[in-house]
Design an enzyme around this catalytic site. Structure first.
Site, PDB file in Angstrom:
ATOM      1  N   ASP A 121       0.838  -1.203   0.000  1.00 10.14           N
ATOM      2  CA  ASP A 121       0.000   0.000   0.000  1.00 10.14           C
ATOM      3  C   ASP A 121       0.872   1.251   0.000  1.00 10.14           C
ATOM      4  OD1 ASP A 121      -2.882   1.108   0.614  1.00 10.14           O
ATOM      5  OD2 ASP A 121      -1.477   2.228   1.870  1.00 10.14           O
ATOM      6  N   TYR A 136       2.499  10.039  -0.039  1.00 13.95           N
ATOM      7  CA  TYR A 136       3.556   9.474   0.823  1.00 13.95           C
ATOM      8  C   TYR A 136       4.954   9.780   0.266  1.00 13.95           C
ATOM      9  CZ  TYR A 136      -0.188   6.409   2.685  1.00 13.95           C
ATOM     10  OH  TYR A 136      -1.340   5.901   3.225  1.00 13.95           O
ATOM     11  N   LYS A 178      -2.944   5.924  -4.259  1.00 12.70           N
ATOM     12  CA  LYS A 178      -4.096   6.810  -4.019  1.00 12.70           C
ATOM     13  C   LYS A 178      -3.801   8.190  -4.589  1.00 12.70           C
ATOM     14  CE  LYS A 178      -4.011   4.552   0.496  1.00 12.70           C
ATOM     15  NZ  LYS A 178      -2.592   4.428   0.836  1.00 12.70           N
ATOM     16  N   HIS A 216      -8.004   9.224  -1.926  1.00  7.64           N
ATOM     17  CA  HIS A 216      -7.375   9.155  -0.597  1.00  7.64           C
ATOM     18  C   HIS A 216      -8.241   9.770   0.498  1.00  7.64           C
ATOM     19  CE1 HIS A 216      -3.122   8.964   1.315  1.00  7.64           C
ATOM     20  NE2 HIS A 216      -4.044   8.730   2.211  1.00  7.64           N
TER      21      HIS A 216
END
Ligand code: A2P
Length: 302
Positions: free
Chosen positions: A32, A37, A66, A99
């Site tokens: 994931d 990120y 996402k 997200h």
């Protein structure tokens, strides 16, 4: 989707590279990540290495990413996914998620939810990405029942997944039942109670008192009974509730431990004791309040 995945939020650079290699060697096949990120390139590099070395083929792994709430505009969805695919060095992702249901805008010191962007508009563009083959599945994250209901009424392609914060203190029973009834899988993020959350908040000069799932006495007692660790009990509990979990760790010993949850089962007494630890919304860690005035947006709320 393999039930147990490897979470990468707050993992970056060399430390993620080494940890992800350990995770893939351990047997994790569900990874994931997310645009926000800022680690998709690392994930891509490690995957390519495993593909090139013949250790894995693309079909062996389930990759989720996402779209960032900071770039979530209808005319940008395709570009965002293409950019994620470029970084991941993949032709498609297995799962592409919205997200967060609000587009976040920052101007100067002010942060707020975009008043004119609606997640239904974004979803229509997500559907196009699915139909173009760039995302095998599409889904959402941090969506409430009400928001999913609205999406279901306004979509051609149903969301495959809702990824939400879920742990022993926030068990999301209603949401899990609703998703099950609608054929939507639930993925639990922060399944161990996100002990690393203050590291994130510190970037904004904030801290928060976190509920201590890993240090809970009842969890410890059940762990002792099964000769397992508290983390293994917390993860096993989520799996037995029928959801997928994506624990994050960059520590090799923990990466192994978190995956070693398929050789024991919690019994009825254990399940009842763990169910009683539910606190509900007050135990929510990731409330996104760090993003200023987004709480004033009509789509804010869990
Ligand atoms: P680290 O990455 O330094 O190993 P969550 O997935 O709920 O967000 O929790 C992630 C946090 O929990 C990280 O800070 C991670 O630390 C820590 N963690 C992950 N696995 C374990 C484990 N088995 N035991 C204790 N702490 C863990």
């Amino acid at each position: 989707m393999p039930a147990l995945g490897y979470g990468t939020w707050q993992a970056k650079d060399d430390s993620l590279e080494k940890a992800l290699e350990v995770a893939l060697e351990t047997g994790y096949r569900h990874i994931d990540t997310a645009q926000i990120y800022e680690n998709e390139e690392v994930v891509g590099r490690v995957l390519k290495k495993f593909f090139d070395e013949g250790k894995l083929i693309r079909e062996d792994v389930f990759i989720t990413t996402k779209i960032s709430p900071l770039t979530m505009y209808p005319d940008k969805v395709e570009d965002c996914l293409k950019e994620s695919l470029r970084k991941l060095q993949l032709d498609y992702v297995d799962l592409y998620l919205i997200h967060f249901p609000i587009t976040i805008v920052t101007t100067g010191r002010d942060t707020y939810g975009h008043p004119n962007i609606d997640y239904v508009q974004i979803w229509k563009k997500m559907e196009e990405q699915h139909l173009a083959g760039r995302a095998k599945l599409i889904g959402v994250s941090n969506f409430s029942i009400k928001k999913i209901e609205r999406l279901l009424r306004n979509s051609r392609v149903k969301p495959a997944t809702n990824q939400v914060e879920m742990h022993v203190f926030l068990q999301q029973r209603q949401l899990v039942d609703f998703c099950a009834q609608n054929g939507i899988t639930v993925v639990a993020y922060s399944p161990l109670g996100c002990s690393g959350y203050n590291e994130f908040l510190s970037r904004y000069g904030q801290t928060k008192k976190l509920p201590d799932a890993l240090g809970n006495k009842i969890v410890a007692k059940i762990a002792k009974k099964h000769s397992k660790s508290p983390a293994q009990v917390l993860l096993r509990y989520l799996l037995q509730l029928g959801v997928s979990a994506i624990p994050k760790s960059v520590t090799p010993e923990r990466i192994g431990q978190n995956f070693d949850v398929f050789d024991f089962a919690l019994d009825e007494d254990d399940l009842a004791s763990l169910a009683a630890l539910e606190v509900g919304n007050a135990a929510r860690i990731c409330d996104f309040k760090v993003f200023g005035r987004i709480t004033e947006h009509p789509n804010y709320g869990f």
